[in-house]
Write an enzyme that holds these catalytic residues in place. Structure first.
Site, PDB file in Angstrom:
ATOM      1  N   TYR A   1      50.922  34.857  13.201  1.00  0.00           N
ATOM      2  CA  TYR A   1      49.547  35.330  13.384  1.00  0.00           C
ATOM      3  C   TYR A   1      48.632  34.176  13.791  1.00  0.00           C
ATOM      4  CZ  TYR A   1      45.051  37.410  11.945  1.00  0.00           C
ATOM      5  OH  TYR A   1      43.757  37.865  11.895  1.00  0.00           O
TER       6      TYR A   1
ATOM      7  N   LYS B   1      46.540  33.908  17.279  1.00  0.00           N
ATOM      8  CA  LYS B   1      45.085  33.849  17.277  1.00  0.00           C
ATOM      9  C   LYS B   1      44.564  32.559  17.914  1.00  0.00           C
ATOM     10  CE  LYS B   1      44.010  37.802  15.444  1.00  0.00           C
ATOM     11  NZ  LYS B   1      43.419  38.852  16.329  1.00  0.00           N
TER      12      LYS B   1
END
Length: 303
Positions: free
Chosen positions: A171, A175
């Protein structure tokens, strides 16, 4: 419904719940016609038989707004292309794209397998790239036809992409990639009347429900700092013509706070104008580190 986005057509991905739902409703309240995209999957990306996009559309209609549901997978070429086509076929134009779709598959790094890595990068990073590509191609064609748009793209990063987060290597990497994509897109697409910015929000959603479970409205103020609706006003402004001239920026937003992030900038530097020995390089690096500001702590690692 009239407001700052009166007459604009806005696409919001991952808009069935959480931040996306809040954004879609806020845009509609500000006068926009909204394409509510949601694939209808669980927190880990597996199919959910009860897609929420239609429920959000019904909520917008009940409040007097205009919206249509879109349920295709925007991490595929066909799905991303149909997102743009749906806006054009239904409302005749596209003005703003909000990339928001995502899910989690958290593991500590040594337990993180390739499928979990690929799945998270697919929905977050490819799921930003493909809608952005297809929307930008439309806006470029409009510009070449003499109809220069006032187009806006808002991408969704995270504090995990800025600082990292324990148990979220996939993640965090995705991001961080979204921030780099935002900067490149802003530089490349400005000539076509397209502004591209990113937000790094903190709010209570399905992905953060455990993190912020105990953070609710205080009895004294009645203000719920972690409500996703707190993030949407900035997103609506960025998606409007009122944000003219703002592009290539990253905003951290939480509760009533908005911060302009300043990103990587050169810090202390030494130049020998010749090749270092390993010992010299190490000694110099330590001296420079003493002069530099320390990095912020990775989320979950403490201070």
């Amino acid at each position: 419904m009239n407001g700052i986005c009166d007459g604009r057509v806005v696409v919001v991905t991952g808009a069935g719940r959480g931040l996306g739902r809040a954004h879609a409703r806020a845009f509609a309240a500000a006068g926009a016609r909204v394409v509510v995209n949601d694939l209808g999957v669980g927190l880990d990306g597996t199919p959910d038989p009860n897609s929420p996009a239609a429920r959000v559309v019904a909520e917008i209609h009940a409040a007097g707004g205009e919206a249509i549901a879109h349920g295709a997978d925007i991490a595929t070429t066909a799905g991303a292309a149909s997102l743009v086509t749906t806006a054009l076929d239904t409302y005749g134009r596209l003005d703003t794209l909000v990339n928001n779709a995502g899910f989690l598959r958290d593991r500590m790094l040594v337990n993180l397998d390739e499928d979990d890595w690929d799945a998270v990068l697919r929905v977050h990073l490819r799921g930003h790239f493909l809608p952005l590509k297809h929307a930008a191609a439309h806006w470029r064609a409009e510009t070449k036809a003499g109809r220069r748009p006032e187009a806006r793209v808002i991408n969704t990063s995270s504090g995990a992409g800025l600082l990292g987060s324990l148990g979220q290597a996939n993640y965090s990497a995705a991001k961080a990639g979204i921030i780099a994509l935002t900067l490149v897109a802003a530089a490349e697409l400005h000539r076509y009347g397209i502004q591209v910015n990113a937000i790094a929000p903190a709010a209570r959603t399905r992905m953060t429900q455990h993190t912020f479970a105990d953070t609710m409205a205080t009895p004294e103020s009645g203000f719920d700092a972690m409500a996703p609706e707190n993030v949407s006003p900035l997103v609506v402004w960025l998606g409007s013509t009122a944000s003219a001239g703002v592009t290539g920026r990253v905003f951290e937003t939480e509760g009533g706070r908005i911060t302009v992030m300043e990103g990587w900038r050169p810090g202390p530097t030494a130049d020998k104008a010749a090749r270092w020995t390993p010992e010299e390089a190490g000694e110099t690096a330590r001296k420079l580190l003493e002069e530099a500001d320390p990095p912020g702590p990775v989320y979950g690692a403490g201070s």
